[in-house]
Design a protein around this motif. Structure first.
Motif, mmCIF file in Angstrom:
data_model
loop_
_atom_site.group_PDB
_atom_site.id
_atom_site.type_symbol
_atom_site.label_atom_id
_atom_site.label_comp_id
_atom_site.label_asym_id
_atom_site.label_seq_id
_atom_site.Cartn_x
_atom_site.Cartn_y
_atom_site.Cartn_z
ATOM 1 N N CYS A 1 14.307 0.315 -4.144
ATOM 2 C CA CYS A 1 13.311 -0.038 -3.339
ATOM 3 C C CYS A 1 13.506 -1.408 -2.501
ATOM 4 N N ARG A 2 14.347 -2.220 -2.967
ATOM 5 C CA ARG A 2 14.608 -3.447 -2.346
ATOM 6 C C ARG A 2 15.405 -3.106 -1.106
ATOM 7 N N ALA A 3 16.040 -1.950 -0.593
ATOM 8 C CA ALA A 3 16.768 -1.604 0.325
ATOM 9 C C ALA A 3 15.796 -0.718 1.320
ATOM 10 N N GLY A 4 14.509 -0.370 0.882
ATOM 11 C CA GLY A 4 13.605 0.277 1.741
ATOM 12 C C GLY A 4 13.273 1.453 1.299
ATOM 13 N N ALA A 5 14.083 1.957 0.289
ATOM 14 C CA ALA A 5 13.452 3.532 -0.178
ATOM 15 C C ALA A 5 12.149 3.510 -0.670
ATOM 16 N N PRO A 6 11.304 4.377 -0.461
ATOM 17 C CA PRO A 6 10.135 4.542 -0.781
ATOM 18 C C PRO A 6 10.035 4.815 -2.414
ATOM 19 N N VAL A 7 8.838 4.313 -3.191
ATOM 20 C CA VAL A 7 8.460 4.326 -4.326
ATOM 21 C C VAL A 7 7.280 5.232 -4.592
ATOM 22 N N VAL A 8 6.834 5.544 -5.802
ATOM 23 C CA VAL A 8 5.470 5.936 -6.193
ATOM 24 C C VAL A 8 4.969 5.153 -7.053
ATOM 25 N N PHE A 9 3.791 4.620 -6.656
ATOM 26 C CA PHE A 9 2.688 3.845 -7.537
ATOM 27 C C PHE A 9 1.919 5.032 -8.341
ATOM 28 N N ILE A 10 1.138 4.623 -9.425
ATOM 29 C CA ILE A 10 0.216 5.501 -9.893
ATOM 30 C C ILE A 10 -0.796 4.691 -10.124
ATOM 31 N N SER A 11 -2.101 5.038 -9.708
ATOM 32 C CA SER A 11 -3.504 4.246 -9.434
ATOM 33 C C SER A 11 -3.992 4.504 -10.815
ATOM 34 N N LYS A 12 -4.958 3.637 -11.016
ATOM 35 C CA LYS A 12 -5.886 3.903 -12.411
ATOM 36 C C LYS A 12 -6.396 5.266 -12.678
ATOM 37 N N GLN A 13 -6.483 5.830 -11.705
ATOM 38 C CA GLN A 13 -7.178 7.305 -11.515
ATOM 39 C C GLN A 13 -5.922 8.241 -11.699
ATOM 40 N N ARG A 14 -4.792 7.773 -11.655
ATOM 41 C CA ARG A 14 -3.734 8.411 -12.178
ATOM 42 C C ARG A 14 -3.308 9.233 -10.759
ATOM 43 N N ASN A 15 -3.394 8.914 -9.721
ATOM 44 C CA ASN A 15 -3.073 9.184 -8.366
ATOM 45 C C ASN A 15 -1.594 8.825 -7.912
ATOM 46 N N GLN A 16 -0.972 9.631 -7.324
ATOM 47 C CA GLN A 16 0.219 9.102 -7.024
ATOM 48 C C GLN A 16 0.083 8.459 -5.323
ATOM 49 N N ILE A 17 0.604 7.340 -5.181
ATOM 50 C CA ILE A 17 0.645 6.672 -4.056
ATOM 51 C C ILE A 17 2.089 6.448 -3.634
#
Length: 128
Positions: A13-29
């Motif tokens: 991710c430090r090289a600019g590759a996208p990552v996926v975060f998980i919200s409190k509602q368990r949605n992928q962002i």
């Protein structure tokens, strides 16, 4: 806190590759992360900027699009960042799919007693 290593891995991710975060509602962002440093006196301050992106944009930076003939020869290659896979896209042109996709290695190129031919495997994959 330790300083970050100067060499950044290509798929990081430090090289600019996208990552996926998980919200409190368990949605992928899906998002891109930009980490920079700022010196304040004798200390480094790390600044993290998170920019949301779409799933298609996130996935396109981590996949290769190939155009093949019916025998499995690579005729065209979509554009992708060379830093992710470690080579420029053009090196795949005119090669056989089995040279870069391991599931095709060892398959006979035509019908035989040991398995399916490449054309049959590719056709089956496209139609499923």
């Amino acid at each position: 806190m330790q300083d970050m290593p100067s060499k950044i891995p290509a798929g990081s991710c430090r090289a600019g590759a996208p990552v996926v975060f998980i919200s409190k509602q368990r949605n992928q962002i899906p998002a891109k992360v930009d980490i920079s440093t700022h010196e304040q006196g004798e200390e480094n301050i790390y600044i993290v900027k998170v920019t949301p992106c779409t799933f298609p944009n996130a996935l396109s930076s981590r996949r290769i699009s190939l155009s093949l003939d019916s025998c499995g020869n690579i005729l065209g290659v979509g554009d992708f960042p060379a830093t992710v896979f470690g080579f420029p896209p053009a090196v795949l042109l005119s090669r056989h799919i089995s040279e870069c996709v391991d599931v095709f290695r060892g398959l006979p190129e035509r019908d035989g007693p040991q398995g399916l031919d490449t054309e049959h495997v590719l056709t089956t994959m496209v139609h499923k």
